[in-house]
Design a protein around this motif. Structure first.
Motif, PDB file in Angstrom:
ATOM      1  N   LYS A  79      32.098 -17.995 -19.616  1.00 25.90           N
ATOM      2  CA  LYS A  79      33.240 -18.901 -19.636  1.00 25.90           C
ATOM      3  C   LYS A  79      33.528 -19.451 -18.242  1.00 25.90           C
ATOM      4  O   LYS A  79      33.743 -20.657 -18.074  1.00 25.90           O
ATOM      5  CB  LYS A  79      34.477 -18.189 -20.189  1.00 25.90           C
ATOM      6  CG  LYS A  79      35.695 -19.074 -20.297  1.00 25.90           C
ATOM      7  CD  LYS A  79      36.867 -18.334 -20.928  1.00 25.90           C
ATOM      8  CE  LYS A  79      38.093 -19.218 -21.034  1.00 25.90           C
ATOM      9  NZ  LYS A  79      39.219 -18.504 -21.671  1.00 25.90           N
ATOM     10  N   LEU A 128      33.410 -23.397 -17.280  1.00 12.96           N
ATOM     11  CA  LEU A 128      34.603 -24.039 -16.728  1.00 12.96           C
ATOM     12  C   LEU A 128      34.334 -24.644 -15.353  1.00 12.96           C
ATOM     13  O   LEU A 128      34.875 -25.691 -15.013  1.00 12.96           O
ATOM     14  CB  LEU A 128      35.775 -23.054 -16.662  1.00 12.96           C
ATOM     15  CG  LEU A 128      36.313 -22.588 -18.015  1.00 12.96           C
ATOM     16  CD1 LEU A 128      37.424 -21.558 -17.824  1.00 12.96           C
ATOM     17  CD2 LEU A 128      36.789 -23.753 -18.868  1.00 12.96           C
ATOM     18  N   ALA A 142      29.471 -17.245 -27.656  1.00 13.34           N
ATOM     19  CA  ALA A 142      30.519 -18.173 -27.257  1.00 13.34           C
ATOM     20  C   ALA A 142      30.559 -19.267 -28.308  1.00 13.34           C
ATOM     21  O   ALA A 142      29.526 -19.824 -28.676  1.00 13.34           O
ATOM     22  CB  ALA A 142      30.232 -18.764 -25.889  1.00 13.34           C
ATOM     23  N   ILE A 186      36.665 -22.954 -26.147  1.00 15.83           N
ATOM     24  CA  ILE A 186      35.702 -21.898 -25.856  1.00 15.83           C
ATOM     25  C   ILE A 186      36.316 -20.575 -26.300  1.00 15.83           C
ATOM     26  O   ILE A 186      37.385 -20.202 -25.846  1.00 15.83           O
ATOM     27  CB  ILE A 186      35.276 -21.904 -24.366  1.00 15.83           C
ATOM     28  CG1 ILE A 186      34.184 -20.867 -24.102  1.00 15.83           C
ATOM     29  CG2 ILE A 186      36.468 -21.744 -23.445  1.00 15.83           C
ATOM     30  CD1 ILE A 186      33.479 -21.024 -22.761  1.00 15.83           C
ATOM     31  N   ASN A 187      35.664 -19.932 -27.251  1.00 20.92           N
ATOM     32  CA  ASN A 187      36.141 -18.673 -27.819  1.00 20.92           C
ATOM     33  C   ASN A 187      35.011 -17.658 -27.808  1.00 20.92           C
ATOM     34  O   ASN A 187      33.844 -18.020 -27.912  1.00 20.92           O
ATOM     35  CB  ASN A 187      36.570 -18.842 -29.288  1.00 20.92           C
ATOM     36  CG  ASN A 187      37.724 -19.774 -29.479  1.00 20.92           C
ATOM     37  OD1 ASN A 187      37.695 -20.915 -29.050  1.00 20.92           O
ATOM     38  ND2 ASN A 187      38.754 -19.311 -30.156  1.00 20.92           N
ATOM     39  N   ARG A 188      35.397 -16.396 -27.777  1.00 30.47           N
ATOM     40  CA  ARG A 188      34.445 -15.289 -27.874  1.00 30.47           C
ATOM     41  C   ARG A 188      34.298 -14.893 -29.338  1.00 30.47           C
ATOM     42  O   ARG A 188      35.275 -14.851 -30.079  1.00 30.47           O
ATOM     43  CB  ARG A 188      34.960 -14.109 -27.069  1.00 30.47           C
ATOM     44  CG  ARG A 188      34.070 -12.891 -27.127  1.00 30.47           C
ATOM     45  CD  ARG A 188      34.707 -11.732 -26.382  1.00 30.47           C
ATOM     46  NE  ARG A 188      33.757 -10.656 -26.286  1.00 30.47           N
ATOM     47  CZ  ARG A 188      33.576  -9.926 -25.209  1.00 30.47           C
ATOM     48  NH1 ARG A 188      34.301 -10.150 -24.132  1.00 30.47           N
ATOM     49  NH2 ARG A 188      32.695  -8.957 -25.201  1.00 30.47           N
ATOM     50  N   VAL A 225      31.756 -22.906 -28.768  1.00 32.16           N
ATOM     51  CA  VAL A 225      32.111 -23.998 -27.861  1.00 32.16           C
ATOM     52  C   VAL A 225      31.913 -25.358 -28.512  1.00 32.16           C
ATOM     53  O   VAL A 225      31.147 -25.501 -29.457  1.00 32.16           O
ATOM     54  CB  VAL A 225      31.273 -23.957 -26.556  1.00 32.16           C
ATOM     55  CG1 VAL A 225      31.551 -22.714 -25.742  1.00 32.16           C
ATOM     56  CG2 VAL A 225      29.789 -24.071 -26.849  1.00 32.16           C
ATOM     57  N   PHE A 268      30.844 -12.457 -21.714  1.00 31.74           N
ATOM     58  CA  PHE A 268      31.561 -13.668 -22.093  1.00 31.74           C
ATOM     59  C   PHE A 268      32.386 -14.224 -20.932  1.00 31.74           C
ATOM     60  O   PHE A 268      32.431 -15.442 -20.724  1.00 31.74           O
ATOM     61  CB  PHE A 268      32.473 -13.420 -23.299  1.00 31.74           C
ATOM     62  CG  PHE A 268      33.321 -14.615 -23.647  1.00 31.74           C
ATOM     63  CD1 PHE A 268      32.779 -15.672 -24.357  1.00 31.74           C
ATOM     64  CD2 PHE A 268      34.643 -14.697 -23.244  1.00 31.74           C
ATOM     65  CE1 PHE A 268      33.546 -16.788 -24.670  1.00 31.74           C
ATOM     66  CE2 PHE A 268      35.418 -15.805 -23.550  1.00 31.74           C
ATOM     67  CZ  PHE A 268      34.869 -16.853 -24.269  1.00 31.74           C
ATOM     68  N   ASN A 269      33.048 -13.358 -20.178  1.00 33.01           N
ATOM     69  CA  ASN A 269      33.901 -13.840 -19.088  1.00 33.01           C
ATOM     70  C   ASN A 269      33.105 -14.608 -18.037  1.00 33.01           C
ATOM     71  O   ASN A 269      33.558 -15.644 -17.545  1.00 33.01           O
ATOM     72  CB  ASN A 269      34.680 -12.686 -18.462  1.00 33.01           C
ATOM     73  CG  ASN A 269      35.708 -12.116 -19.430  1.00 33.01           C
ATOM     74  OD1 ASN A 269      36.224 -12.823 -20.285  1.00 33.01           O
ATOM     75  ND2 ASN A 269      35.971 -10.827 -19.313  1.00 33.01           N
ATOM     76  N   ALA A 271      34.827 -27.841 -24.155  1.00 31.61           N
ATOM     77  CA  ALA A 271      34.882 -26.425 -23.765  1.00 31.61           C
ATOM     78  C   ALA A 271      35.694 -26.265 -22.480  1.00 31.61           C
ATOM     79  O   ALA A 271      36.470 -25.323 -22.338  1.00 31.61           O
ATOM     80  CB  ALA A 271      33.477 -25.864 -23.585  1.00 31.61           C
ATOM     81  N   GLU A 272      35.526 -27.212 -21.542  1.00 30.71           N
ATOM     82  CA  GLU A 272      36.290 -27.161 -20.291  1.00 30.71           C
ATOM     83  C   GLU A 272      37.775 -27.439 -20.518  1.00 30.71           C
ATOM     84  O   GLU A 272      38.605 -27.125 -19.676  1.00 30.71           O
ATOM     85  CB  GLU A 272      35.723 -28.169 -19.290  1.00 30.71           C
ATOM     86  CG  GLU A 272      34.324 -27.817 -18.820  1.00 30.71           C
ATOM     87  CD  GLU A 272      33.709 -28.938 -18.006  1.00 30.71           C
ATOM     88  OE1 GLU A 272      33.908 -28.961 -16.783  1.00 30.71           O
ATOM     89  OE2 GLU A 272      33.036 -29.806 -18.628  1.00 30.71           O
TER      90      GLU A 272
END
Length: 192
Positions: free
Chosen positions: A107, A111, A149, A168-170, A151, A103-104, A163-164
């Motif tokens: 993301k 971004l 994700a 945006i969530n896990r 989004v 996920f990181n 999302a930017e």
């Protein structure tokens, strides 16, 4: 009269002597059932099973977020997803199953490069229709285990995806009774 008062005092003490543990504030003191979670990462459950309720918010000007009421994981299977738009602009909700479960990295890529990079890193398992401010939509999706994700890839007033701008969530989907079912979406939407 004194006998009745003494009897009430004895009964009250007897009722309390079974345990010195007190239930947490706001709870009944009863043990949680096996089907319900006790942490903020559990799903919201209805009588028919887990569901995901999302609130699109705008906590600050040009800052947007999904409020999931603390839901960070769901069991695999059919899940009703409800999106309520509490902001001033239209939003959508997409669940993208991240192929490498990182996920990181997903993301960071979104971004840095916007929503155009999402299809190269994951598969869309669910996409709601755009919901106008004050509107609501509900649809059911069948989720398989994995890292997702959540989004909104619509373009905001600043030319970037929402999302930017924070949407945006896990979401982790854990093995469940229907974990072998393929990911699909069937819409039963309504707008208000």
């Amino acid at each position: 009269m004194k006998v009745a008062a003494a009897l009430l005092a004895v009964l009250a003490l007897g009722a309390c002597s079974g345990s010195d543990k007190k239930p947490a504030p706001g709870t009944s003191g009863k043990a949680a059932s096996a089907g319900s979670g006790a942490s903020s990462s559990s799903s919201t459950e209805s009588s028919s099973g887990p569901n995901l309720k999302l609130l699109a918010t705008e906590p600050l000007p040009d800052v947007f977020a999904f409020d999931t009421s603390g839901v960070e994981s769901l069991p695999a299977g059919a899940v009703p997803v409800t999106l309520v738009n509490g902001s001033t602009v239209s939003h959508e909700a997409r669940l993208i199953r991240i192929r490498d479960a990182d996920f990181n990295s997903f993301k960071a890529a979104v971004l840095a490069q916007g929503g155009i990079v999402a299809p190269s890193l994951g598969d869309v398992a669910f996409a709601s229709q755009p919901v106008a401010p004050g509107g609501t939509t509900t649809a059911t999706v069948t989720l398989t285990p994995g890292t997702y994700a959540l989004v909104c890839l619509l373009i905001g007033p600043d030319g970037k995806t929402f999302a930017e701008n924070g949407m945006i969530n896990r979401l982790e989907v854990t093995p469940g009774a229907a974990s072998a079912a393929p990911a699909s979406s069937s819409s039963s939407s309504s707008s208000s």
